[in-house]
Write a protein that holds these residues in place. Sequence first.
Motif, short mmCIF file in Angstrom:
data_model
loop_
_atom_site.label_atom_id
_atom_site.label_comp_id
_atom_site.label_asym_id
_atom_site.label_seq_id
_atom_site.Cartn_x
_atom_site.Cartn_y
_atom_site.Cartn_z
N UNK A 150 0.85 -1.17 0.00
CA UNK A 150 0.00 0.00 0.00
C UNK A 150 0.90 1.23 0.00
N UNK A 151 0.55 2.15 -0.86
CA UNK A 151 1.26 3.43 -0.88
C UNK A 151 0.21 4.52 -0.94
N UNK A 152 0.27 5.42 0.02
CA UNK A 152 -0.65 6.56 0.04
C UNK A 152 -0.05 7.65 -0.85
N UNK A 153 -0.80 8.05 -1.87
CA UNK A 153 -0.36 9.11 -2.76
C UNK A 153 -0.62 10.47 -2.11
N UNK A 154 -0.12 11.53 -2.76
CA UNK A 154 -0.43 12.88 -2.28
C UNK A 154 -1.94 13.09 -2.29
N UNK A 155 -2.59 12.59 -3.32
CA UNK A 155 -4.04 12.73 -3.41
C UNK A 155 -4.72 12.04 -2.23
N UNK A 156 -4.26 10.85 -1.89
CA UNK A 156 -4.81 10.13 -0.75
C UNK A 156 -4.55 10.84 0.56
N UNK A 157 -3.35 11.36 0.71
CA UNK A 157 -2.99 12.11 1.92
C UNK A 157 -3.86 13.36 2.04
N UNK A 162 -11.68 5.43 2.82
CA UNK A 162 -11.16 6.59 2.08
C UNK A 162 -9.91 6.19 1.30
N UNK A 163 -9.00 5.47 1.93
CA UNK A 163 -7.77 5.05 1.28
C UNK A 163 -8.08 4.21 0.04
N UNK A 164 -8.95 3.23 0.19
CA UNK A 164 -9.29 2.37 -0.95
C UNK A 164 -9.98 3.15 -2.06
N UNK A 165 -10.85 4.07 -1.69
CA UNK A 165 -11.57 4.84 -2.71
C UNK A 165 -10.62 5.71 -3.52
N UNK A 166 -9.69 6.36 -2.85
CA UNK A 166 -8.77 7.28 -3.54
C UNK A 166 -7.58 6.55 -4.15
N UNK A 167 -6.94 5.67 -3.40
CA UNK A 167 -5.69 5.06 -3.85
C UNK A 167 -5.78 3.60 -4.26
N UNK A 168 -6.94 2.99 -4.11
CA UNK A 168 -7.09 1.60 -4.52
C UNK A 168 -6.78 0.62 -3.41
N UNK A 169 -6.56 -0.64 -3.77
CA UNK A 169 -6.36 -1.70 -2.77
C UNK A 169 -5.18 -1.41 -1.85
N UNK A 170 -5.24 -1.97 -0.65
CA UNK A 170 -4.15 -1.75 0.31
C UNK A 170 -3.12 -2.87 0.29
N UNK A 198 1.08 -6.26 -2.73
CA UNK A 198 1.32 -6.92 -4.00
C UNK A 198 0.01 -7.58 -4.43
N UNK A 199 -0.21 -7.68 -5.71
CA UNK A 199 -1.51 -8.17 -6.21
C UNK A 199 -1.92 -9.53 -5.67
N UNK A 200 -0.98 -10.43 -5.47
CA UNK A 200 -1.34 -11.78 -5.04
C UNK A 200 -1.79 -11.82 -3.58
N UNK A 201 -1.69 -10.70 -2.87
CA UNK A 201 -2.04 -10.68 -1.45
C UNK A 201 -3.48 -10.24 -1.20
N UNK A 202 -4.29 -10.20 -2.23
CA UNK A 202 -5.68 -9.84 -2.05
C UNK A 202 -6.37 -10.82 -1.11
N UNK A 203 -7.11 -10.30 -0.16
CA UNK A 203 -7.74 -11.17 0.85
C UNK A 203 -8.85 -12.05 0.25
N UNK A 204 -9.30 -11.73 -0.95
CA UNK A 204 -10.36 -12.53 -1.56
C UNK A 204 -9.82 -13.79 -2.22
N UNK A 205 -8.50 -13.91 -2.30
CA UNK A 205 -7.83 -15.10 -2.84
C UNK A 205 -8.28 -15.48 -4.25
N UNK A 206 -8.61 -14.50 -5.07
CA UNK A 206 -9.02 -14.82 -6.43
C UNK A 206 -8.00 -14.35 -7.46
#
Length: 148
Positions: free
Chosen positions: A1-8, A79-87, A90-98
């Motif tokens: 997860x990286x918070x962008x300036x926009x997210x901050x 807020x973080x997910x809405x502005x900056x996307x998933x937390x 790395x992509x394979x670490x999605x909690x939905x395991x898909x």
Amino acid sequence: MKITYKGDYALKAILDLALHYSRKIVTIHELAKRADVPVKFLEQVLLDLKRGGFVDSKRGIKGGYFLAKPPAEIKVGDVVRFIDGPIEPIDCAGLKNNYKGCADIYKCAFRNIWLKVTKATSDIVDKVTFEDIIKDIKNKHQAVNYQI
């Protein structure tokens, strides 16, 4: 997860509106000054937050921005997910395991680590509301104001 300036800036804007929740409407210039955010960029951020249902606005001379719901109902993670996307780090670490992008996903030595990082991060940001942050700010200010 990286918070962008926009997210901050989005987090700062919502926090400022939460701190002034009883006042209801805050002008964009007041908000920009207190949050140290360029007005033009803040306009874009607030439009996105409005689209996401976090803030609303009132036009006119006495217009400005205000929270669309109480600070206790707005979580940092939303807020973080809405502005900056998933937390996920790395992509394979999605909690939905898909995730299907890696043929070696079940042999990967790092996946369990990234899953734990994702879960730990989610456990924090999905429990903290802006009301919690306000209480924390007030408690820190009270702790400093002591007399002998």
